[in-house]
Design an enzyme around this catalytic site. Structure first.
Site, PDB file in Angstrom:
ATOM      1  N   ARG A 160      41.447  37.700  43.379  1.00 60.93           N
ATOM      2  CA  ARG A 160      41.206  39.152  43.478  1.00 60.93           C
ATOM      3  C   ARG A 160      40.516  39.524  44.793  1.00 60.93           C
ATOM      4  O   ARG A 160      39.695  40.437  44.830  1.00 60.93           O
ATOM      5  CB  ARG A 160      40.387  39.660  42.283  1.00 60.93           C
ATOM      6  N   SER A 239      41.232  46.248  34.110  1.00 58.45           N
ATOM      7  CA  SER A 239      40.073  45.361  33.968  1.00 58.45           C
ATOM      8  C   SER A 239      38.938  45.858  34.857  1.00 58.45           C
ATOM      9  O   SER A 239      39.088  45.907  36.074  1.00 58.45           O
ATOM     10  CB  SER A 239      40.448  43.930  34.352  1.00 58.45           C
ATOM     11  N   GLU A 343      35.479  45.239  39.358  1.00 59.23           N
ATOM     12  CA  GLU A 343      36.740  45.065  40.081  1.00 59.23           C
ATOM     13  C   GLU A 343      37.147  46.320  40.839  1.00 59.23           C
ATOM     14  O   GLU A 343      37.578  46.235  41.984  1.00 59.23           O
ATOM     15  CB  GLU A 343      37.851  44.635  39.110  1.00 59.23           C
TER      16      GLU A 343
END
Length: 351
Positions: A160, A239, A343
């Site tokens: 990520r 998420s 995130e």
């Protein structure tokens, strides 16, 4: 190029949260994107780029600068090489690729947002990451004031993360080039255990492309991860927290906390993440710390379908969302000694 002032930003985000922009510019060509970025840089005006708005948490005060909405379009396929303009809708692009019979991104179906955001976040789900198929990224380098082409290796992808996320004010993604696979209408090897189980195949097997895509869409929908205006469980950024990656020492301490809280026979999720590092599950941590699906009584709550998604129930403010996020972070830290990291990109706010 369209320009408006005191423009609402909440409708441009999947959270449907955030105050207005002083100026909102919508650019539909690469040249317009570059011109708008250069103009903001030359005048010293703060600049925020928005694609699909699926990974943004914008403060209630809004953004006192220029918001550039990237509305470019372009889908060009040459053999197994695909080039997407940054503003292409990612879910639509995945569907078109599957229709052509090429493999490599079928398990990334249903992820909201634009193509230009995929290399920034190194978007991944259900056993696939764009890092494995991105060949090049064409971007405007604000520091060098020129358009550059970066190879996949130069993008420095990790979990990520990427070169673009590491230096967020430098590059503006214009185009993304992918190297896909012709597997005779079959998917890339299925790597994710849940997907393999639902498909009834073993890890590493291939299935028809459309079957893989439809299965992932159903899995995502069951977790509130496919956008639906009528379903407040999807008024989220997907998420909200990344899965923690812990050093060996940190993971050993974490396991001790788990044993003390949940019993010596409880084994937390553990996945190899490189030498001396282990990845665990943020969703597991949140649930075991006492934050179940649907947790909360206010206008911002944990999704009723997935503990990893924080949601706007329709009347929330960004501060409502942040209060919930901070409660979750504090609860997980107290229970297990692990600090969750958000995130989505925070604009004008922080946890």
């Amino acid at each position: 190029m369209l320009q408006t002032h005191d423009a609402p930003l909440a409708p441009l985000t999947t959270f449907r949260l955030g105050g207005p922009a002083a100026t909102l510019i919508t650019a539909t060509t690469d040249a317009e994107v570059v011109d708008a970025v250069r103009a903001a840089d030359d005048s010293g005006t703060p600049l925020l780029l928005v694609g699909g708005g699926s990974n943004l948490v914008i403060g209630d005060a809004g953004f006192a600068g220029t918001v550039l909405r990237v509305g470019t379009r372009g889908f060009h396929l040459d053999g197994t090489r695909l080039e997407l303009a940054a503003g292409e809708v990612w879910t639509d692009a995945v569907a078109r690729v599957v229709d052509t019979g090429l493999a490599g991104i079928e398990c990334l179906a249903g992820i909201p947002g634009s193509a230009g955001a995929t290399p920034i976040q190194n978007v991944g789900a259900y056993g696939q990451e764009v890092a494995s198929v991105i060949e090049e990224v064409v971007a405007y380098d604000r520091r060098a004031r020129e358009t550059v082409t970066l190879s996949g290796a130069e993008c420095a992808f990790s979990y990520r993360h990427s070169r673009f996320k590491d230096d967020p004010d430098r590059y503006v993604v214009l185009r993304v080039r992918f190297a896909l696979e012709d597997a005779g209408g079959l998917s890339a090897p299925i790597r994710y255990a849940e997907t393999a189980r639902v498909l009834g195949v073993g890890a590493g097997d291939r299935v028809p492309l459309e079957r893989a895509r439809e299965t992932v869409l159903k899995l995502r929908a069951g977790k509130g991860m496919v956008l639906d205006p009528e379903d407040h469980d999807t008024w989220s950024a997907g998420s909200f927290f990344t899965n923690p990656i812990l050093t060996d020492a940190a993971f050993a301490a974490f396991r001790e906390r788990v044993a003390a809280r949940l019993g010596p026979d409880t084994a937390p999720p553990a996945y190899p993440a490189g030498e001396g590092r282990t990845k665990t599950s943020a969703a597991w941590l949140i649930d075991r710390a006492g934050f179940a699906k649907g947790y909360g009584t206010g206008p911002a709550r944990i999704s009723g379908k997935h503990t990893l998604a924080l949601t706007n129930r329709g009347a929330a403010t960004t501060e409502d969302l942040l209060a919930l996020a901070r409660e979750v972070v504090a609860g997980v830290r107290e229970a297990f000694g692990v600090t969750l990291v958000n995130e989505p990109v925070m604009v004008g706010v922080r946890l």
